[in-house]
Design a protein around this motif. Structure first.
Motif, short mmCIF file in Angstrom:
data_model
loop_
_atom_site.label_atom_id
_atom_site.label_comp_id
_atom_site.label_asym_id
_atom_site.label_seq_id
_atom_site.Cartn_x
_atom_site.Cartn_y
_atom_site.Cartn_z
N LYS A 162 0.85 -1.20 0.00
CA LYS A 162 0.00 0.00 0.00
C LYS A 162 0.88 1.23 0.00
O LYS A 162 1.82 1.32 0.80
CB LYS A 162 -0.87 -0.01 1.27
CG LYS A 162 -1.66 1.25 1.54
CD LYS A 162 -3.07 1.17 1.00
CE LYS A 162 -3.86 2.44 1.26
NZ LYS A 162 -5.21 2.35 0.69
N ASP A 164 0.64 5.65 -0.08
CA ASP A 164 -0.33 6.69 0.23
C ASP A 164 0.42 8.00 0.41
O ASP A 164 1.38 8.07 1.17
CB ASP A 164 -1.04 6.30 1.54
CG ASP A 164 -2.00 7.36 2.07
OD1 ASP A 164 -1.65 8.55 2.05
OD2 ASP A 164 -3.08 6.98 2.52
N TYR C 168 -6.99 3.83 9.21
CA TYR C 168 -5.96 2.84 8.89
C TYR C 168 -5.67 1.94 10.09
O TYR C 168 -5.42 2.42 11.21
CB TYR C 168 -4.67 3.54 8.45
CG TYR C 168 -4.63 3.95 6.99
CD1 TYR C 168 -5.75 3.81 6.17
CD2 TYR C 168 -3.48 4.49 6.42
CE1 TYR C 168 -5.71 4.20 4.83
CE2 TYR C 168 -3.43 4.87 5.08
CZ TYR C 168 -4.55 4.73 4.29
OH TYR C 168 -4.50 5.11 2.97
N CYS C 198 -13.32 -4.48 5.22
CA CYS C 198 -12.70 -3.20 5.58
C CYS C 198 -13.71 -2.05 5.55
O CYS C 198 -13.83 -1.28 6.50
CB CYS C 198 -11.53 -2.91 4.64
SG CYS C 198 -10.72 -1.34 4.95
N ASN C 226 -9.50 -3.38 -2.32
CA ASN C 226 -8.35 -4.25 -2.50
C ASN C 226 -8.57 -5.54 -1.74
O ASN C 226 -8.96 -5.52 -0.57
CB ASN C 226 -7.07 -3.54 -2.01
CG ASN C 226 -5.80 -4.17 -2.56
OD1 ASN C 226 -5.84 -5.26 -3.14
ND2 ASN C 226 -4.68 -3.49 -2.39
N ASP C 237 -9.02 -3.40 2.27
CA ASP C 237 -8.45 -2.07 2.04
C ASP C 237 -9.33 -1.43 0.97
O ASP C 237 -9.80 -2.12 0.06
CB ASP C 237 -7.01 -2.20 1.53
CG ASP C 237 -6.39 -0.89 1.08
OD1 ASP C 237 -5.60 -0.33 1.85
OD2 ASP C 237 -6.69 -0.43 -0.04
N THR C 239 -10.23 2.66 -1.03
CA THR C 239 -10.31 4.11 -1.09
C THR C 239 -11.61 4.47 -1.79
O THR C 239 -11.94 3.87 -2.81
CB THR C 239 -9.11 4.69 -1.86
OG1 THR C 239 -7.91 4.19 -1.28
CG2 THR C 239 -9.11 6.20 -1.80
N CYS C 253 -10.17 7.07 3.00
CA CYS C 253 -9.11 6.08 2.83
C CYS C 253 -9.20 5.11 4.00
O CYS C 253 -9.07 5.53 5.15
CB CYS C 253 -7.74 6.75 2.84
SG CYS C 253 -7.49 7.96 1.54
N SER C 254 -9.41 3.84 3.72
CA SER C 254 -9.50 2.87 4.81
C SER C 254 -8.65 1.66 4.49
O SER C 254 -8.48 1.29 3.33
CB SER C 254 -10.95 2.47 5.05
OG SER C 254 -11.49 1.86 3.90
N SER C 255 -8.08 1.08 5.51
CA SER C 255 -7.21 -0.06 5.28
C SER C 255 -7.05 -0.89 6.54
O SER C 255 -7.05 -0.35 7.65
CB SER C 255 -5.82 0.42 4.82
OG SER C 255 -5.02 -0.68 4.43
N ALA C 258 -2.57 -1.56 6.62
CA ALA C 258 -1.63 -0.44 6.84
C ALA C 258 -0.77 -0.86 8.03
O ALA C 258 -0.97 -0.41 9.17
CB ALA C 258 -2.40 0.85 7.09
#
Lengths: 381, 381, 381, 381
Positions: A162, A164, C168, C198, C226, C237, C239, C253-255, C258
């Motif tokens: 990833k 960013d 994240y 996610c 993702n 994951d 966006t 934005c999440s994951s 990360a």
């Protein structure tokens, strides 16, 4: 007789910020001597500025073409070796191209050109010229950015999964919300500034930095840009989804309407073993995050850093260096290349960074205009 | 012919950190040109270093006395105007004194002398010489330190009621805990380093800074120093209670055994209206604390800052500058004084700062040796 | 006889983290008394846990249906008034629906249901029931989140022009990279966890929070999710580009890959006058950014905060409260609603938040599956 | 029948902050049930408050003596087991002493007594009573403070060589600078508040904390206190030099005139191997500094923490807990002691902490009054 590299400067006169940045950077490691240039199209300002910064005026020229012509008459041992181009953007390409054709080394401010087409031509010229060319993505010179790159290249994050980057500023507010100003400022005039404002000015830093530190190549982009007003012709905010080599996804968030943000450029790369974070406004901290371990904060000047990082730190830990020092490191790397000393590929951004950056700008705008669809970045070498 | 100030350098050759700091600082505002000096007592190293930094060698002298002698033969318009003294501490006084006696301006590294007695003599010499003299308490050049000073002098904190400085480092551990090393290092040898290690090296920064930013004068001190081992002759840690003018109390905490600390110099001043805090390791933040109001964080380059602060910032907000820039600001101030331009008293530390600093060191040690009693700082002008 | 609200608990037994969170939260303002519930489907664990937490066992029931049946036999003055649903996600809907149909108030953990369809049904049931319903988006209870909301609703940022949330985490690494684990964990099994991992777990927090603090409605989303491995069935994951009411654009934005991030939930809203930033991991700081002014850091408990914020702070400034206190504030708000006292709409998230959240999840997945195209969020009331 | 510990409360009614802190803390781990007490000397307020917090009123007593008398009539299995004393300071001693004499366990707010003499008597009473006694130095319950202690006791810092605590607040400004207010407030009245304001209220926290985390004993103190006005009878600022066991030196800086500071309690301990720093206002970070290694930031809930630390964390990393949780941990420890379960000595501060704290206050004042001389702290066991 000094053995310093003879440096010429184009632009950067008067109160130019980029001017003082390059002058100081060039002096930091005792490697360069400014011997001449053209600081200003106005002759009196040009000569006046040269005197103000304590330069002899015999090699201050009335214009760029005269500089080339006169310098070529000098013996090679006296001639300007490298020229820093700090002029308005539209002049970067013709100046750089002619300099390369005449055997000069070039340090070029970003954006390297105004179009991708120009960038590719410049790349061809450079291939023939075989001189040194650097584009000043200034932030890549920070010691902890260099450390980030080296750690990732050495596999300390494992497989990258990833990337960013955020680049947020708020300075355009007083312009964008004023109908008169947004129609008259050169920054929002495509004829003067190219096709993009936000992506072109700061998104491109994020693009270059992600590739610089992570070693992955950004292959496709999907952009949603923001113009805020229908009569505004240039993006002042944009988010770009990324698909990269090695099956990595990512995102670039950039904005000039992030009110109150100064120069908040934040880069994060996550691998399957660990993550790294760096923030431009506190450039001397690099955050190493590993699952289940204490957060580690790396700082410049420690022996745990890579050679590339340490080469960019002048004082011991606890003595903060800043953006002038970062640019100074880029000049130092260029000096090594000019002097044919060994250097690390990470010491200065090359024309390929410049070419890819120009392509990114055009592709992001294309993606947006086509309705937020995926568009590929081209390969260049 | 350049109109830059002609600068000579004493010491600072080879890999000297203080050397590169002064060279870069002198170049930052295009005000100085290094024209000569003595970088090293060894002639080959001396000349070799001059070449390495790209200097013509005709005004590189074999020793200090020769420099004086030869430069005085030159017409005033070519002669070195100001000399930066970067030699070992015990040479500061004789060099500075002779330079002043011969009409040169002087920029002197700290500690200005090795004894208070020498400092007072130097002060007398300067009074006769009427040249410019600066002692490089480097940290006073940071824009946010200058801003702190201006805000306090302008009364924004109200009546000062508490001053507090911490200067913590941890570098001496590997030396102090090794019997062999602590008896052999020059830093812990009073004959080579004067009577104090911790107070002399960093406590004195804290002393000068508190007076610089707060405008109060420290009048009496009660110190408890720490030597850790009975065979160690010099303090490596010390806390000093302060009584100041205007009925203000305070404290200086300094240490070189604060393991893991790098260069943690923190200054806090509290008035009856508000408080201000500054930290050297993050020098671009100044914290303004007011009862019942949000904490405010001031940063360099904004128009809300004072002229003195803005004069020390080269780039817009969000572009961090560091310690080289801080020293550059001191050189800039000295240049104004040499050129007889108007300048603010806060632009560079004067001989009075140096004299008071030497007195502080001696009085802190005296307080400790007498059993932690109050001892007065003398007045000088 | 206590006048506390009689609270029943479903789930949350044993070492359940959500169990202790709700128990402590319910006790914080002396408003609730836990009188019964079903902590565990296993009877011995159920009773054992009740004893462990010091509860009388007479109203611990063998299952949910028995709880309803038996409680309805009690006079209204003794009956459980409100039930907290802390069971596995797929039970949220049937339990909440039946509780509402039988006149109970409900506090429901998120995700409120497993599908948008269920969420809409629940909304209809609630309209008939006219009881109190809260979904515990815990983070909205933090004093500085409440302050952010109030400042924005009061116009202190001017016209909103950009919203941005990052959420994240890195915890899923050991699962996702292990072929065996990623196929066997319930979290990555759509039949047990719904259609998204996610976005469903943390993206939905970001969605709700942006609407909660900014007052703008998110109208369309374009998501790139993702899955990392082709045999993995759920996003880990993602966006999400946002288009909102009032011509606002934004991004989430999440994951969960990360690596090394713990629970890094950051919310930023920018208006044409100022910007606000809040970070969950340091929840007691709210950053107010205005062009050309010092950054301001607001903290809980100060009189400059709004009533809504101050209502959620128990101690004076400088005494940090945390996530238990945040959840306690939501329980406090629900208590007011149950007791028919006046309360602010921001005191607890309602079923509309839950319904919109479920729709967001489905639309984000739909956008991704259709090739990253814009999909509209539906309106509900 | 509940197996919770039966808790009685003295004081803490109405809007008392200390009241809500103890009530919430007692509920956090489901270990206590408040069964009775005396919240207020006024009967109507007393009963009214009991109802407000949902308590049955049958064991709300009109005064302290009645509580003792009536509770002793109850069978031991119903009787209050432990009493939390939250009354004005001068009542701590008589109440605690009588409670111990009658076999109750006691949780006592700080300052434990108003004089060192009382503290020693209480210690003797406790020795006879053999019940559980805790004094609530709240901050010792934070997970990262516990971690700091365990790491130091385990030798991770090596030999301790320096201890340093700062406790700065600014709240007293509006009182101290107002002649009328400073003569009328109970806080600055020695008859109501004991002999010290700043040292007594916060300096004593610093004293206890340094001993708690470092394991060294403070043996002598030299204090310089500040009263600011000649008509003010109590210190509102003070710096205390420390000499400790194991040849360690240190300093406590405390102030209530550090304008704008909220509750800035910072603790630093340096050994010859490493240093540790903790800040109360950001209690979930513990900074581990080692020479030449990256700074490490430890956070709660990770498996790298000690058992003592983990026992005080309820949720996973990234979910910030605060001061209520810290006090909850102290109550949890006391519950273990009351229930005769094994517990770690660091789980709650004991009477010895209270006795030493009282001695510190008196010795600091004595040192100041005698002209800033060294005074020894007495040994107690």
């Amino acid at each position: 007789m000094s053995n310093k590299i003879r440096l010429g400067i184009l632009g950067g006169g008067g109160d130019s910020l980029i001017g003082i940045l390059h002058r100081v950077a060039s002096s930091m490691y005792d490697k360069y001597q400014i011997v001449g240039g053209v600081f200003n199209p106005n002759w009196e300002d040009n000569i006046g500025f040269a005197k103000q910064i304590g330069l002899p005026t015999n090699r201050i020229y009335k214009d760029f073409d005269t500089l080339i012509e006169e310098e070529l008459k000098l013996p090679e041992s006296e001639r300007i070796q490298v020229v820093s181009i700090l002029t308005p953007n539209f002049l970067h390409f013709p100046m750089a191209n002619k300099l390369l054709e005449n055997g000069f080394h070039v340090i070029c401010e970003k954006p390297m050109t105004t179009t991708y087409e120009e960038a590719k031509i410049l790349n061809q010229t450079l291939k023939k010229a075989q001189t040194v060319f650097a584009v000043t993505y200034t932030y890549t010179g920070y010691p902890m950015v260099r450390q980030m790159r080296e750690m990732i290249l050495n596999g300390e994050l494992g497989t990258i999964q990833k990337v960013d980057a955020q680049y947020y500023q708020g300075w355009i507010n007083p312009i964008i919300h004023d109908k008169e100003k947004r129609s008259s400022t050169w920054r929002l005039n495509p004829e003067k500034s190219g096709i993009s404002c936000c992506i072109g000015d700061i998104g491109t830093h994020a693009f270059d930095m992600l590739e610089f530190v992570s070693g992955v190549k950004i292959e496709s982009v999907l952009a949603d840009l923001n113009y805020l007003y229908s009569d505004n012709k240039m993006d002042i905010d944009g988010t770009v989804l990324l698909r990269c080599s090695k099956n990595v996804k990512g995102v670039i968030c950039s904005s000039q309407i992030a009110t109150g943000e100064e120069n908040s450029f934040i880069v994060k790369v996550y691998g399957d073993k660990a993550g790294l974070k760096w923030e431009q406004e506190n450039p001397n901290y690099l955050y190493l995050m590993e699952d289940g371990k204490p957060l580690r904060v790396l700082k410049p000047g420690h022996s745990y850093n890579s050679e590339l990082s340490l080469d960019g730190t002048k004082l011991p830990p606890g003595h903060p260096e800043g953006i002038f020092d970062s640019m100074g490191n880029i000049y130092k790397g260029v000096a090594k290349a000019i002097n044919k000393e060994p250097y690390n590929h990470g010491e200065f951004p090359t024309i390929i960074d410049g070419v890819r950056g120009m392509n990114f700008i055009e592709k992001a705008v294309e993606s947006h205009q086509k309705g937020n669809v995926w568009v590929d970045i081209e390969n260049v070498d």
